[in-house]
Design an enzyme around this catalytic site. Structure first.
Site, PDB file in Angstrom:
ATOM      1  N   TYR A  53       0.837  -1.175  -0.091  1.00 61.90           N
ATOM      2  CA  TYR A  53      -0.092  -0.169   0.038  1.00 61.90           C
ATOM      3  C   TYR A  53       0.882   1.271   0.012  1.00 61.90           C
ATOM      4  O   TYR A  53       1.640   1.563   0.862  1.00 61.90           O
ATOM      5  CB  TYR A  53      -0.755   0.130   1.233  1.00 61.90           C
ATOM      6  CG  TYR A  53      -1.856  -1.181   1.341  1.00 61.90           C
ATOM      7  CD1 TYR A  53      -2.300  -1.992   0.233  1.00 61.90           C
ATOM      8  CD2 TYR A  53      -2.402  -1.361   2.722  1.00 61.90           C
ATOM      9  CE1 TYR A  53      -3.166  -2.985   0.347  1.00 61.90           C
ATOM     10  CE2 TYR A  53      -3.332  -2.663   2.780  1.00 61.90           C
ATOM     11  CZ  TYR A  53      -3.741  -3.220   1.775  1.00 61.90           C
ATOM     12  OH  TYR A  53      -4.347  -4.326   1.681  1.00 61.90           O
ATOM     13  N   HIS A 119       0.221 -11.812   1.348  1.00 61.74           N
ATOM     14  CA  HIS A 119      -1.067 -11.247   0.674  1.00 61.74           C
ATOM     15  C   HIS A 119      -1.517 -11.920  -0.297  1.00 61.74           C
ATOM     16  O   HIS A 119      -3.031 -11.950  -0.398  1.00 61.74           O
ATOM     17  CB  HIS A 119      -0.435  -9.947   0.354  1.00 61.74           C
ATOM     18  CG  HIS A 119      -1.197  -8.644   0.255  1.00 61.74           C
ATOM     19  ND1 HIS A 119      -0.990  -7.335   0.130  1.00 61.74           N
ATOM     20  CD2 HIS A 119      -2.615  -8.644  -0.012  1.00 61.74           C
ATOM     21  CE1 HIS A 119      -1.963  -6.778  -0.026  1.00 61.74           C
ATOM     22  NE2 HIS A 119      -2.916  -7.541   0.017  1.00 61.74           N
ATOM     23  N   PRO A 199     -15.797  -5.271   3.518  1.00 59.39           N
ATOM     24  CA  PRO A 199     -17.143  -5.920   3.947  1.00 59.39           C
ATOM     25  C   PRO A 199     -18.215  -4.651   3.538  1.00 59.39           C
ATOM     26  O   PRO A 199     -19.420  -5.197   3.416  1.00 59.39           O
ATOM     27  CB  PRO A 199     -17.073  -5.851   5.267  1.00 59.39           C
ATOM     28  CG  PRO A 199     -16.060  -4.962   5.793  1.00 59.39           C
ATOM     29  CD  PRO A 199     -15.092  -4.877   4.673  1.00 59.39           C
ATOM     30  N   LEU A 200     -18.060  -3.693   3.007  1.00 57.13           N
ATOM     31  CA  LEU A 200     -18.780  -2.743   2.481  1.00 57.13           C
ATOM     32  C   LEU A 200     -18.838  -2.658   1.154  1.00 57.13           C
ATOM     33  O   LEU A 200     -19.419  -1.585   0.560  1.00 57.13           O
ATOM     34  CB  LEU A 200     -18.683  -1.544   3.190  1.00 57.13           C
ATOM     35  CG  LEU A 200     -18.947  -1.298   4.457  1.00 57.13           C
ATOM     36  CD1 LEU A 200     -18.627   0.104   5.143  1.00 57.13           C
ATOM     37  CD2 LEU A 200     -20.321  -1.599   4.796  1.00 57.13           C
ATOM     38  N   GLY A 201     -18.535  -3.744   0.267  1.00 58.88           N
ATOM     39  CA  GLY A 201     -18.336  -3.677  -1.087  1.00 58.88           C
ATOM     40  C   GLY A 201     -17.500  -2.607  -1.775  1.00 58.88           C
ATOM     41  O   GLY A 201     -17.987  -1.687  -2.695  1.00 58.88           O
ATOM     42  N   ARG A 202     -16.263  -2.157  -1.090  1.00 59.64           N
ATOM     43  CA  ARG A 202     -15.387  -1.168  -1.382  1.00 59.64           C
ATOM     44  C   ARG A 202     -16.275   0.410  -1.275  1.00 59.64           C
ATOM     45  O   ARG A 202     -16.113   1.147  -2.092  1.00 59.64           O
ATOM     46  CB  ARG A 202     -14.794  -1.211  -2.725  1.00 59.64           C
ATOM     47  CG  ARG A 202     -13.968  -2.582  -2.567  1.00 59.64           C
ATOM     48  CD  ARG A 202     -12.888  -2.280  -4.164  1.00 59.64           C
ATOM     49  NE  ARG A 202     -12.251  -3.844  -4.057  1.00 59.64           N
ATOM     50  CZ  ARG A 202     -11.275  -4.079  -3.354  1.00 59.64           C
ATOM     51  NH1 ARG A 202     -10.733  -3.119  -2.523  1.00 59.64           N
ATOM     52  NH2 ARG A 202     -10.309  -4.853  -3.426  1.00 59.64           N
ATOM     53  N   GLY A 203     -17.105   0.412  -0.190  1.00 66.43           N
ATOM     54  CA  GLY A 203     -17.858   1.452  -0.085  1.00 66.43           C
ATOM     55  C   GLY A 203     -19.180   1.627  -0.814  1.00 66.43           C
ATOM     56  O   GLY A 203     -20.138   2.543  -0.424  1.00 66.43           O
TER      57      GLY A 203
END
Length: 321
Positions: A53, A119, A199-203
């Site tokens: 990252y 990873h 977990p939020l579908g990439r927002g």
């Protein structure tokens, strides 16, 4: 309140730090550090980063944020994705394992990493070699627990036979449920905890996006199959159904989606990412949202995974080995 990843105790929800440095548009370091500090105040102990990252910038940011507060943190980072400009590869050979951990320890400003993940699983190195080298780091006191990310069921078994694997980090959300058939049961059979990323579908499951135009400059979602063109149009119709359910309950769509993940089991610790305190506090509140079986069924009916349009990544070749 805590949850167990194998024998590692963490808060019920972690914090994904990736977007603070890259992939989702510009970030602000001071604000990101404030988010990390607020997360610790709210009982979020698991901080997740990776050497790729930035590359490297996110580990450095997290290191600065936890300086003087190391004992409050369960620190997780990942290695294995090699970046050379726009090109990426995967390595897991012993030499690379050892050089990677030294770099991460230095950037994070610590002498031990609590949870060290591979990873991605390399195609050209036996998992036994990679995990064997990682196990040496445990013996030497540089790493406490081992994890894998996006590994298949058989890879999990082979890795766990070399050294206990504490956690599996994979994408898991209302619209990314492919790990449920074989991988989740295998992890549970072996006593491996589950750490859902995105977990939020990439927002997008938060309902904050109406079109790809809402993704800012430098946001990789704009080029992702799931978030572009007709795929996005189809997926946003499901998000609208989720928003309607959430509004009827007096919560946000993101909270409902995240609570659904939290209800997957006591061995599940999602790591939603954010660089805003407002959204951090919303996410943490979702961990205590109670859902009945009827609630869960209604949520799954609103966002059926089988109806989601588009792959998770442009190139899925390194996923789930």
């Amino acid at each position: 309140m805590s949850r167990s990843l194998g024998s590692l105790q963490v808060g019920p929800q972690g914090l994904g730090c990736m977007g603070m440095s890259e992939f989702y548009g510009a970030g602000d370091e001071a604000e990101s550090i404030a988010v990390i500090h607020r997360a610790l105040e709210l009982g979020v102990t698991l901080l997740d980063t990776a050497d790729m990252y930035g590359p490297h910038l996110n580990e450095e940011l997290v290191g600065r944020a936890i300086a003087g507060r190391r004992s409050d943190v369960v620190l997780a980072t990942k290695f294995g994705i090699v970046r050379d400009g726009e090109r990426r590869g995967v390595r897991g050979d012993r030499e690379y394992v050892r050089s990677s951990v030294e770099g991460s320890l230095k950037r994070l400003g610590t002498d031990v990493i609590d949870l060290y993940y591979l990873h991605r699983v390399p195609a050209d190195t036996p998992i036994e070699e990679t995990v064997g080298a990682m196990a040496e780091l445990v013996t030497e006191g540089k790493v406490r627990y081992l994890g894998l990310s996006e590994a298949g069921a058989q890879t999990l078994r082979r890795a766990h036979a070399v050294h206990p694997i504490t956690a599996l980090q994979s994408e898991w959300s209302l619209w990314s449920r492919d790990i449920e058939a074989e991988i989740v049961p295998t992890a549970r059979e072996l006593g491996i905890g589950l750490v859902p990323y995105s977990p939020l579908g990439r927002g997008v499951l938060t309902g904050r996006f109406a079109s790809s135009a809402d993704f800012g400059e430098g946001d990789f979602r704009a080029a992702n199959p799931r978030f572009s063109g007709e795929n996005l149009d189809a997926n946003l119709k499901m998000v609208a159904e989720l928003r309607a359910l959430a509004e009827a309950r007096g919560v946000t769509a993101g909270q409902l989606a995240l609570a659904w993940v939290q209800h997957r089991g006591s061995d599940v610790v999602p790591i939603p990412g954010t660089k805003r305190i407002k959204y951090l506090e919303e996410n943490v509140a979702a961990a205590s949202l109670e859902l009945s079986e009827a609630d869960l069924a209604a949520i799954e009916a609103a966002v059926p995974a089988s109806a989601v349009a588009g792959d998770r990544y442009p190139d899925m070749s390194s996923i789930g080995r």
